[in-house]
Scaffold this active site. Sequence first.
Site, short mmCIF file in Angstrom:
data_model
loop_
_atom_site.label_atom_id
_atom_site.label_comp_id
_atom_site.label_asym_id
_atom_site.label_seq_id
_atom_site.Cartn_x
_atom_site.Cartn_y
_atom_site.Cartn_z
N PRO A 88 0.92 -1.19 -0.06
CA PRO A 88 -0.02 0.13 0.11
C PRO A 88 0.74 1.31 0.01
O PRO A 88 0.18 2.48 -0.30
CB PRO A 88 -0.85 -0.12 1.32
CG PRO A 88 -0.22 -1.36 2.06
CD PRO A 88 0.70 -2.07 1.15
N ARG A 158 -1.57 -8.59 -21.30
CA ARG A 158 -2.62 -8.34 -22.34
C ARG A 158 -1.83 -7.53 -23.27
O ARG A 158 -2.19 -7.29 -24.44
CB ARG A 158 -3.72 -7.54 -22.14
CG ARG A 158 -3.45 -6.37 -21.13
CD ARG A 158 -4.80 -5.89 -20.82
NE ARG A 158 -5.55 -5.25 -21.76
CZ ARG A 158 -5.71 -4.03 -22.69
NH1 ARG A 158 -4.84 -3.36 -22.12
NH2 ARG A 158 -6.55 -3.97 -23.62
N1 LIG Z 1 -0.27 -3.45 -4.10
C1 LIG Z 1 -1.02 -3.34 -3.12
C2 LIG Z 1 -1.87 -2.88 -2.09
C3 LIG Z 1 -2.22 -3.50 -0.86
C4 LIG Z 1 -1.19 -4.62 -0.17
C5 LIG Z 1 0.10 -5.27 -1.02
C6 LIG Z 1 0.64 -5.97 -0.42
C7 LIG Z 1 0.36 -6.35 0.92
C8 LIG Z 1 1.01 -7.30 1.84
C9 LIG Z 1 0.19 -7.34 3.13
N2 LIG Z 1 -0.66 -6.33 3.08
C10 LIG Z 1 -1.56 -5.88 4.01
C11 LIG Z 1 -1.30 -4.74 4.72
C12 LIG Z 1 -1.97 -3.89 5.36
C13 LIG Z 1 -1.39 -2.77 6.04
C14 LIG Z 1 -0.24 -2.40 5.89
C15 LIG Z 1 0.59 -2.97 5.26
N3 LIG Z 1 0.13 -4.21 4.56
C16 LIG Z 1 -0.62 -6.01 1.80
C17 LIG Z 1 -1.53 -4.86 0.93
N4 LIG Z 1 -2.91 -2.93 -0.06
N5 LIG Z 1 -3.57 -1.92 -0.98
C18 LIG Z 1 -2.85 -1.88 -2.04
N6 LIG Z 1 -3.08 -1.02 -3.18
#
Ligand SMILES: N#Cc1c(-c2ccc3ccn(Cc4ccccn4)c3c2)n[nH]c1N
Length: 243
Positions: A88, A158
């Site tokens: 994120p 794609r």
């Molecule tokens: N790309 C993307 C993402 C993700 C994402 C990606 C990888 C992980 C690995 C664990 N978490 C949970 C988490 C929650 C809170 C803080 C850190 N991590 C992920 C969330 N969330 N939103 C996006 N646009």
Amino acid sequence: MRIDVITIFPGYLAPLREALLGRAISAGLVDLAVHDLRTWTRDVHQAVDDAPYGGGPGMVMRPQVWGEALDAVLALDERPARIVVPTPAGRPFTQATAQAWSGDERLLFTCGRYEGIDQRVVDDARRRDLTVDEVSIGDYVLVGGEVAVLVMVEAVVRLLPGVLGNPASAEQDSFSDGLLEGPAFTRPEVWRGLAVPDVLRSGNHAKIARWRRDRALERTAERRPDLLAALPEDALDDADRAF
Ligand SMILES: N#Cc1c(-c2ccc3ccn(Cc4ccccn4)c3c2)n[nH]c1N
């Protein structure tokens, strides 16, 4: 293109072998390998996470397991890999990102869970001159990286030559010219009292192109004024400006 994905939920990536992407794999346009991170654990519990230093909620994924997994998967193929870390906190993944990555020989996606992967895994890879991109697919929080990998792999694959039946589809994508796509219509000519715009049935290709461009400008101005503001100076011609 070779694509590797490391995850504790290999089943989450099963959709990559369906439909268009599945056909790209069968056609040999993409080689896909999904790896279970727990393969590189050494304890009976196959632990992949631990409590965060400094306290705080949740758990963090352990560097040792990830380091060994990355080293092993990288060694499976001599082609240089772009390591992609969904998070994120990443830079935005956009159509431009997908376009850039579609020219890569190899992508290696690391799917984190919990509160993410110990930062030293990325730091160690970068200090070994490996290409590592920490990217986010949008401003919302998911539970892990797997869904983001599904999104990014589809957006990239794609664009590979031979994947889409009609290459023009990718060239006329939303965002490919910096604008959102306008509305699309097909038969019947009238449906529930709603008619297809006459211009689309006129056969006048110049008028149709103008109409479509105007609808794209209108929709972009209404829904994504940021995209309009970001267009390069020469992106709009006089007819666009008159709209
Ligand atoms: N790309 C993307 C993402 C993700 C994402 C990606 C990888 C992980 C690995 C664990 N978490 C949970 C988490 C929650 C809170 C803080 C850190 N991590 C992920 C969330 N969330 N939103 C996006 N646009």
